[in-house]
Design an enzyme around this catalytic site. Sequence first.
Site, mmCIF file in Angstrom:
data_model
loop_
_atom_site.group_PDB
_atom_site.id
_atom_site.type_symbol
_atom_site.label_atom_id
_atom_site.label_comp_id
_atom_site.label_asym_id
_atom_site.label_seq_id
_atom_site.Cartn_x
_atom_site.Cartn_y
_atom_site.Cartn_z
ATOM 1 N N ASP A 1 -0.636 7.052 5.424
ATOM 2 C CA ASP A 1 -1.726 6.298 4.800
ATOM 3 C C ASP A 1 -1.202 5.307 3.757
ATOM 4 O O ASP A 1 -1.766 4.228 3.557
ATOM 5 C CB ASP A 1 -2.712 7.233 4.086
ATOM 6 C CG ASP A 1 -3.058 8.478 4.873
ATOM 7 O OD1 ASP A 1 -2.141 9.091 5.445
ATOM 8 O OD2 ASP A 1 -4.233 8.861 4.893
ATOM 9 N N ASP B 1 -3.972 6.134 -3.936
ATOM 10 C CA ASP B 1 -5.312 5.852 -3.421
ATOM 11 C C ASP B 1 -6.210 5.151 -4.438
ATOM 12 O O ASP B 1 -7.336 4.779 -4.104
ATOM 13 C CB ASP B 1 -5.994 7.145 -2.974
ATOM 14 C CG ASP B 1 -5.403 7.705 -1.701
ATOM 15 O OD1 ASP B 1 -4.662 6.982 -1.019
ATOM 16 O OD2 ASP B 1 -5.667 8.883 -1.387
#
Length: 368
Positions: free
Chosen positions: A166, A107
């Site tokens: 994700d 991320d």
Amino acid sequence: MMRSNLLILLLLLPLHFLFAQKNALEDFPDGYSPEEVGKLIAYRFVYANHALHAGKWIGYPETFYWNGALNFAELTADEMLARFLQNRFELLFSAEKELLPIKNHVDLNMFGSLPLRLYRMTDDQRYLQLGLPYADTQWQVPADAKPEEKAWADNGYSWQTRLWIDDMYMITIVQTQAYNVTGDCKYIDRAAKEMVLYLEELQRPNGLFYHAPDVPFYWGRGNGWMAAGVTELLRHLPADHQDRPRILRGYQKMMESLKSFQRPNGMWNQLIDEPDCWAETSGSAMFAYAFITGVKQGWLNADEYTPAARKAWMALVDYVDERGSVAEVCVGTNKKNDKQYYYDRPRNAGDFHGQAPYLWCVNALLEK
């Protein structure tokens, strides 16, 4: 004579329908055009506060919002907007340097896609020097890596692999941008190899994806990250790449399923397959982006998907207020093996998780 005219009419019908389908993604009523909506949302970013990851670094929602605004500025030749966005980034070389993300998590590494995008626009070497290490360190195993991280790397995957859906935007976006600016095939090969792994491990028989192997729920934005990630990868993957057929099959299988779950009003739910769940905008925008791009690129049957893409866009615009704020956005969400958890997630307006995908739709509609 009548028979001759009828024959001409029948021959012209397919051509007329082709133009009608094309116009369905170009002609919108006042207030619904991508230029109008895009300007509202892109300029909102100029004055917005940072959305920091863990309160420390530029987070992925801000990175992607920034990227989307840059793309909109370029597509519309809005030099003032482009200048605003570049000036804001300039602070990351000086006064806000401490906000640059570290390179130790999926991320965080995705941030590299932003300076690499700026490098493509400006040829300023500072952006290349800043962005490329974010792509490289996704495959450089740190000394303190966990055994499972080393195992992924030993098999040619990113050590940041974790099999959350994700990841298929976070990993592929920075690797694809690195390929775009360097022409080095190792970057696109990495992205493709990773995508095939996730397709093999996570795609269900119905074409959708669980949030993770141990979380058997079809979360909207999670599937949105996959839909947008595979779409973005296909846009840049060479036509003769060995993994392209497998990736295209996975994409088309997902799109077919999404079309079947689209609500009559054009939206998708927070849990895609739960009819009583609430309509969520960020995931819906990601699916709309995948539909629009697929139709324009010829990956999807235009007869089937153009009406669905238009219906989604028209529904999405109704959630944007006069200040460019998108409503009904699910907040940041970790995985949890609890269906009620997804039902109960708070909803925000103006959350960057939703602002960015709207710009992806805008830009896809504007691209020729």
